[in-house]
Design an enzyme around this catalytic site. Structure first.
Site, PDB file in Angstrom:
ATOM      1  CD  GLU A  61     -81.219 118.273  11.698  1.00 26.08           C
ATOM      2  OE1 GLU A  61     -80.774 118.592  12.684  1.00 26.08           O
ATOM      3  OE2 GLU A  61     -81.487 117.304  11.677  1.00 26.08           O
ATOM      4  N   PRO A  62     -79.614 119.176   5.668  1.00 21.45           N
ATOM      5  CG  PRO A  62     -79.578 119.969   4.285  1.00 21.45           C
ATOM      6  CD  PRO A  62     -79.719 120.053   5.245  1.00 21.45           C
ATOM      7  N   GLY A  63     -77.009 117.596   5.068  1.00 25.16           N
ATOM      8  CA  GLY A  63     -75.379 116.845   4.935  1.00 25.16           C
ATOM      9  C   GLY A  63     -75.105 115.944   4.122  1.00 25.16           C
ATOM     10  NE  ARG A  64     -75.045 110.795   1.672  1.00 23.89           N
ATOM     11  CZ  ARG A  64     -74.534 109.644   2.287  1.00 23.89           C
ATOM     12  NH1 ARG A  64     -73.113 109.539   1.556  1.00 23.89           N
ATOM     13  NH2 ARG A  64     -74.654 108.949   3.184  1.00 23.89           N
ATOM     14  N   GLY A  86     -81.190 113.906   4.482  1.00 21.67           N
ATOM     15  CA  GLY A  86     -80.961 112.204   4.198  1.00 21.67           C
ATOM     16  C   GLY A  86     -81.464 111.848   2.443  1.00 21.67           C
ATOM     17  CB  CYS A 123     -51.474  96.588   7.388  1.00 25.55           C
ATOM     18  SG  CYS A 123     -50.147  97.301   6.339  1.00 25.55           S
ATOM     19  CE1 TYR A 169     -71.835 112.042   7.117  1.00 25.46           C
ATOM     20  CE2 TYR A 169     -73.307 112.144   5.177  1.00 25.46           C
ATOM     21  CZ  TYR A 169     -73.496 112.819   6.310  1.00 25.46           C
ATOM     22  OH  TYR A 169     -74.196 112.510   6.975  1.00 25.46           O
TER      23      TYR A 169
HETATM   24  C1  LIG Z   1     -76.599 112.573   9.073  1.00 30.64           C
HETATM   25  C2  LIG Z   1     -77.989 113.227   9.981  1.00 30.64           C
HETATM   26  C3  LIG Z   1     -78.372 114.090   9.007  1.00 30.64           C
HETATM   27  C4  LIG Z   1     -78.022 114.122   7.823  1.00 30.64           C
HETATM   28  O1  LIG Z   1     -77.861 113.253   6.726  1.00 30.64           O
HETATM   29  P1  LIG Z   1     -77.675 113.330   4.976  1.00 30.64           P
HETATM   30  O2  LIG Z   1     -78.220 111.871   5.006  1.00 30.64           O
HETATM   31  O3  LIG Z   1     -76.055 113.612   5.140  1.00 30.64           O
HETATM   32  O4  LIG Z   1     -78.303 114.515   4.638  1.00 30.64           O
HETATM   33  C5  LIG Z   1     -79.120 115.507   9.413  1.00 30.64           C
HETATM   34  N1  LIG Z   1     -79.730 115.136  10.192  1.00 30.64           N
HETATM   35  C6  LIG Z   1     -79.327 114.247  12.163  1.00 30.64           C
HETATM   36  C7  LIG Z   1     -80.009 113.985  12.871  1.00 30.64           C
HETATM   37  C8  LIG Z   1     -78.244 113.605  11.470  1.00 30.64           C
HETATM   38  O5  LIG Z   1     -77.902 112.561  12.067  1.00 30.64           O
END
Ligand SMILES: *Cc1c(COP(=O)(O)O)cnc(C)c1O
Length: 418
Positions: free
Chosen positions: A277-280, A235, A348, A377
């Protein structure tokens, strides 16, 4: 304008547009800083997990894993991708609020390291799946700690009114822990929370860590089991525009680790193995999308529509959440950005916009428009709406580029049509 030492206009010419471009150096730099932070603040007792939903393809799984991150997946498809990329099951964490029996079976048969159970019914399903395969599966519980992070409501997940996780405040999470400990084929190893995305402050994370350790302590006191894993989710915010002002990652890590060390000492707990658990934040700023400018429609006193050859089919985030982006004309990057544009896609839908009323260099048909911070994303949310083709993705590193996801073809669109 260049990315990873490669000129964007040359990339657009070589691969065509729209084109996703990712800086591999930037991704690896972020991965390393996350791994290093675990040495610094937890003496290596824990590790970052890449939340693959932000950008999932085989090469990205391999890059994250090669830098020392585990992988988080939220569907059978992401799990399959990670396995096909060669990630060992034991390094995969499986999330999701409504996993099917087939998905659980795939995870259990591949010895996934942690199945994060979202709700009581899933816990029972998992027990049955594990019993049928005659194995004991490591699992943790997704807890909603009752924390409101200040972010867009669609990406906020820690509050009570959320579709994700077991409620801590009402005792649902504790009851699930009790039940999990009774099950024969589920080995409860830890707790998990994830309070939202694009969070700019550290307080909600610090608060979540404290609340989660409280539950760990309650489970130890009342059920006699000290759980070994604590996953605090992802997050962390990134820069989409210059206005985005968030605390640097290391400050967040420091504040959270201080709270964790203090709480463990106070509550008489061993330091659990910590995960984030970073993604973004792993991939977001590493990405740029390149487009060719098409028709320009200037409506006096209203707005200037600048149409591009992409749109919501390859970046639905503005249509979904009115997300901010920084846009610029890549072949005129040194000129002043004094033209107010609404960047329109080719789908469209009137809502198919990438940005409204944003300042860019005065565009002409044929220019290359770049949208920054599109690494997270975007590709992962892309679709074939209007039977548009998902663009290719290239990674750049040390002045070289290579395709990591091929662009789709018209034949791809028909491959499942009868
Ligand atoms: C989406 C998600 C993440 C990653 O969140 P980011 O905002 O992209 O860092 C981590 N853990 C869980 C369970 C998620 O659903």
């Amino acid at each position: 304008m260049s990315v990873g030492g490669v000129d964007t206009v040359a990339l657009a010419r070589q691969y065509g547009t729209p084109l996703y471009v990712m800086s591999e150096d930037e991704i690896r730099r972020v991965c390393r800083s996350y791994v290093d932070s675990f040495q610094k603040f937890y003496h290596g007792n824990g590790r970052p997990i890449y939340a693959s939903k932000a950008f999932c393809c085989k090469e990205m799984c391999r890059i994250a894993f090669s830098e020392g991150l585990d992988l988080e997946v939220v569907s059978g498809g992401e799990l399959y991708t990670a396995l096909q990329a060669g990630i060992p099951g034991g390094n995969i964490h499986f999330q999701g609020n409504n996993k099917s029996v087939a998905e659980l079976e795939l995870a259990v048969s591949n010895h996934v390291g942690d199945i994060v159970v979202d709700n009581p019914s899933e816990l029972e399903k998992l027990e049955k799946v594990a019993a049928a395969q005659g194995v004991i599966v490591p699992a943790s519980l997704r807890v909603k700690p009752g924390i409101d992070a200040h972010t867009h409501e669609f990406i906020r997940t820690g509050q009570i009114d959320s579709k994700f996780g077991l409620d801590l405040v009402s005792g649902e999470a504790f009851t699930a822990a009790k039940r999990a400990l009774e099950l024969e084929h589920v080995k409860l190893i830890g707790l998990h929370c994830h309070i939202g995305s694009q969070i700019m402050e550290k307080e909600p994370f610090v608060h979540a860590a404290e609340v989660m350790l409280g539950l760990l302590h309650q489970i130890k006191q009342e059920l006699g089991v000290e759980l070994e894993h604590l996953n605090l989710g992802g997050g962390f915010g990134i820069h989409y525009t210059e206005q985005d002002d968030f605390i640097p990652y290391m400050e967040y890590m420091e504040a959270v680790s201080e709270k964790i060390h203090a709480c463990c000492a106070k509550l008489g707990l061993q330091l659990p193995r910590i995960y984030i658990e970073p993604g973004r934040s792993v991939v977001g700023e590493a990405g740029v999308t390149l487009y060719t400018v098409g028709s320009i429609r200037e409506i006096p006193q209203v707005r200037n529509y600048v149409a591009i050859d992409g749109g919501m089919f390859e970046n639905p985030r503005y249509a979904l959440y009115q997300s901010d982006y920084t846009c610029l004309v890549a072949n005129k990057a040194s000129l002043p950005a004094d033209y107010t544009a609404t960047i329109a896609g080719k789908c469209c839908e009137s809502g198919d916009l990438i940005q409204e009323h944003t300042l860019i260099q005065r565009p002409e048909e044929g220019d290359i428009l770049a949208v920054l911070s599109t690494g997270a994303y975007n590709y992962s949310m892309a679709s074939n709406y209007n039977r548009n083709l998902r663009p290719p993705c290239v990674m750049v590193r040390n002045g070289e580029s290579r395709v990591v996801i091929r662009g789709e073809t018209y034949q791809d669109l028909l491959k499942n049509d009868e």
